[in-house]
Motif scaffolding. Structure first.
Motif, PDB file in Angstrom:
ATOM      1  N   PRO A 259      20.270 -19.193   1.779  1.00  0.00           N
ATOM      2  CA  PRO A 259      19.086 -20.057   1.901  1.00  0.00           C
ATOM      3  C   PRO A 259      18.705 -20.631   0.535  1.00  0.00           C
ATOM      4  N   LEU A 260      18.034 -21.777   0.548  1.00  0.00           N
ATOM      5  CA  LEU A 260      17.603 -22.415  -0.698  1.00  0.00           C
ATOM      6  C   LEU A 260      16.115 -22.226  -0.954  1.00  0.00           C
ATOM      7  N   SER A 261      15.360 -21.925   0.104  1.00  0.00           N
ATOM      8  CA  SER A 261      13.920 -21.708  -0.044  1.00  0.00           C
ATOM      9  C   SER A 261      13.449 -20.766   1.059  1.00  0.00           C
ATOM     10  N   VAL A 262      12.231 -20.230   0.909  1.00  0.00           N
ATOM     11  CA  VAL A 262      11.688 -19.322   1.921  1.00  0.00           C
ATOM     12  C   VAL A 262      11.279 -20.095   3.163  1.00  0.00           C
ATOM     13  N   GLY A 263      10.595 -21.223   2.961  1.00  0.00           N
ATOM     14  CA  GLY A 263      10.111 -22.003   4.094  1.00  0.00           C
ATOM     15  C   GLY A 263       8.888 -21.351   4.718  1.00  0.00           C
ATOM     16  N   SER A 264       8.506 -21.842   5.907  1.00  0.00           N
ATOM     17  CA  SER A 264       7.336 -21.333   6.610  1.00  0.00           C
ATOM     18  C   SER A 264       7.640 -21.238   8.092  1.00  0.00           C
ATOM     19  N   PRO A 269      11.402 -28.046  13.217  1.00  0.00           N
ATOM     20  CA  PRO A 269      12.865 -28.113  13.130  1.00  0.00           C
ATOM     21  C   PRO A 269      13.292 -29.429  12.483  1.00  0.00           C
ATOM     22  N   GLY A 270      14.351 -29.362  11.687  1.00  0.00           N
ATOM     23  CA  GLY A 270      14.824 -30.569  11.014  1.00  0.00           C
ATOM     24  C   GLY A 270      16.175 -30.324  10.385  1.00  0.00           C
ATOM     25  N   ASP A 271      16.676 -31.361   9.702  1.00  0.00           N
ATOM     26  CA  ASP A 271      18.006 -31.264   9.103  1.00  0.00           C
ATOM     27  C   ASP A 271      18.097 -30.177   8.039  1.00  0.00           C
ATOM     28  N   ASP A 272      16.959 -29.895   7.364  1.00  0.00           N
ATOM     29  CA  ASP A 272      16.994 -28.911   6.281  1.00  0.00           C
ATOM     30  C   ASP A 272      16.521 -27.542   6.712  1.00  0.00           C
ATOM     31  N   SER A 273      16.275 -27.354   7.997  1.00  0.00           N
ATOM     32  CA  SER A 273      15.764 -26.051   8.441  1.00  0.00           C
ATOM     33  C   SER A 273      16.779 -24.947   8.229  1.00  0.00           C
ATOM     34  N   LEU A 278      13.273 -18.518   6.604  1.00  0.00           N
ATOM     35  CA  LEU A 278      12.581 -18.078   7.805  1.00  0.00           C
ATOM     36  C   LEU A 278      13.116 -18.736   9.072  1.00  0.00           C
ATOM     37  N   ALA A 279      13.724 -19.914   8.913  1.00  0.00           N
ATOM     38  CA  ALA A 279      14.244 -20.623  10.085  1.00  0.00           C
ATOM     39  C   ALA A 279      15.679 -20.242  10.417  1.00  0.00           C
ATOM     40  N   GLN A 280      16.350 -19.543   9.535  1.00  0.00           N
ATOM     41  CA  GLN A 280      17.760 -19.210   9.749  1.00  0.00           C
ATOM     42  C   GLN A 280      17.934 -18.109  10.795  1.00  0.00           C
ATOM     43  N   PRO A 281      18.985 -18.189  11.620  1.00  0.00           N
ATOM     44  CA  PRO A 281      19.321 -17.058  12.491  1.00  0.00           C
ATOM     45  C   PRO A 281      19.661 -15.855  11.612  1.00  0.00           C
ATOM     46  N   PHE A 282      19.111 -14.708  11.969  1.00  0.00           N
ATOM     47  CA  PHE A 282      19.333 -13.519  11.155  1.00  0.00           C
ATOM     48  C   PHE A 282      20.796 -13.118  11.209  1.00  0.00           C
ATOM     49  N   LEU A 283      21.381 -12.851  10.036  1.00  0.00           N
ATOM     50  CA  LEU A 283      22.810 -12.579   9.901  1.00  0.00           C
ATOM     51  C   LEU A 283      23.287 -11.469  10.831  1.00  0.00           C
ATOM     52  N   LEU A 284      22.504 -10.396  10.957  1.00  0.00           N
ATOM     53  CA  LEU A 284      22.923  -9.235  11.737  1.00  0.00           C
ATOM     54  C   LEU A 284      22.481  -9.307  13.202  1.00  0.00           C
ATOM     55  N   ASP A 285      21.710 -10.362  13.533  1.00  0.00           N
ATOM     56  CA  ASP A 285      21.263 -10.561  14.920  1.00  0.00           C
ATOM     57  C   ASP A 285      20.983 -12.048  15.123  1.00  0.00           C
ATOM     58  N   PRO A 286      22.029 -12.844  15.318  1.00  0.00           N
ATOM     59  CA  PRO A 286      21.887 -14.306  15.376  1.00  0.00           C
ATOM     60  C   PRO A 286      20.948 -14.814  16.469  1.00  0.00           C
ATOM     61  N   GLY A 287      20.608 -13.993  17.446  1.00  0.00           N
ATOM     62  CA  GLY A 287      19.680 -14.407  18.491  1.00  0.00           C
ATOM     63  C   GLY A 287      18.235 -14.402  18.032  1.00  0.00           C
TER      64      GLY A 287
END
Length: 319
Positions: A259-264, A269-273, A278-287
């Motif tokens: 990730p490049l930033s923490v976000g909120s 949703p957008g191209d940079d999400s 915080l918007a990324q699917p969690f690595l160990l639980d992508p759901g």
């Protein structure tokens, strides 16, 4: 008892008789002397890390005076190191290690580079990485008093190299020159980051590609090709063990998902999400997104740092 030895010259017809020391005494004394010299040589080699040839030369130069021999070796290595450093300056340093030092409520990440992975795995190189981490930590300790918020500092190469080590008072630039002289490769101390948090906050840390600790002198630090730490705090009462485990998993996610930033959590949703933590699917639980994971666990993430050995850093980017 002395042994009488007679030497006769057949050519000149001259005989001479002289006394010598007992052969048994000579043999035992010589053996003890050789054993003592060998023990001193091994001790000097183990303490300094320099070659047996140079250690032997130093002991011979100063009649087996250990302290003078050690001082001379460091002096020579320092001199030769600076010479080699200037000669090797143009050679690329794409390999190396990320070092992570996590001590209570503070942590340091450092990156030190070299030419080959073979040298990156050398104990002397890892000791240099550890020196850089400890020097950064000690330099920043004064900022830790009575913290009510987290503190983060980043250092570029020239700033790190000016730091002094408590080992012998030399700067990291001097230690770098010694390592270059000893290992014969170009090296570079690239950057460092330090963070400290209040006593009721947490730092989650993770190193990927971790090297095994095969020397007692390297137990203070973790080494690998990728490393990161995340700063977070609990919004509700949670068990410390649970929070510590969550911090490691968050660190693993940051290293893996970049990730490049923490976000909120309120970001649309957008191209940079996908670059916001915080918007990324969690690595160990992508759901589950990271934001959802944090809400479930009653945790808030404030900041993070991620290092990848040899990565390209854009101009103006926070290192």
């Amino acid at each position: 008892m002395f042994i009488l030895c007679a030497l006769r010259s057949a050519r000149f017809g001259i005989s001479r008789v002289f006394a010598t020391q007992p052969t048994q005494f000579l043999h035992c004394s010589g053996a003890r002397l050789i054993a003592a010299d060998k023990e001193l040589l091994i001790k000097l080699r183990k303490k300094t890390g320099y070659t047996f040839t140079n250690c032997k030369k130093a002991l011979e130069k100063f009649d087996s005076d250990f302290q003078q021999a050690e001082a001379w070796l460091h002096q020579q290595a320092h001199k030769e190191g600076w010479s080699k450093a200037s000669k090797l300056q143009g050679r690329k340093t794409k390999e190396g290690l990320i070092g992570l030092l996590h001590d209570g409520n503070s942590a340091v990440l450092v990156e030190v580079n070299c030419e080959t992975d073979f040298v990156a795995r050398n104990i002397k190189f890892r000791e240099l990485v550890q020196l850089a981490g400890i020097a950064t930590m000690e330099h920043c300790r004064a900022k830790q008093t009575n913290l009510t918020d987290y503190v983060k500092s980043s250092f570029v190469a020239e700033e790190v190299k000016k730091l002094k080590t408590s080992l012998d008072g030399r700067t990291l630039a001097d230690q770098l020159a010694l390592a270059i002289g000893n290992l014969g490769e170009n090296m570079a101390i690239r950057r460092a980051a330090w963070v400290a948090v209040p006593s009721d906050w947490y730092i989650g840390a993770y190193v990927h590609g971790e090297l095994p600790v095969d020397n007692p002198s390297l137990t203070k630090m973790t080494f690998g090709k990728y490393g990161g730490f995340v700063i977070y705090r609990a919004l509700e009462q949670n068990a410390k063990e649970q929070l510590s485990d969550l911090g490691r998993r968050l660190g693993q996610h940051i290293v893996g998902m970049m990730p490049l930033s923490v976000g909120s959590v309120d970001d649309p949703p957008g191209d940079d999400s996908e670059t916001k933590l915080l918007a990324q699917p969690f690595l160990l639980d992508p759901g589950t997104t990271v934001g959802q994971l944090l809400q479930t666990n009653g945790v808030s993430v404030l900041d993070f740092v991620r290092y990848e050995c040899g990565e390209v850093i854009e101009a103006g980017e926070n290192v």
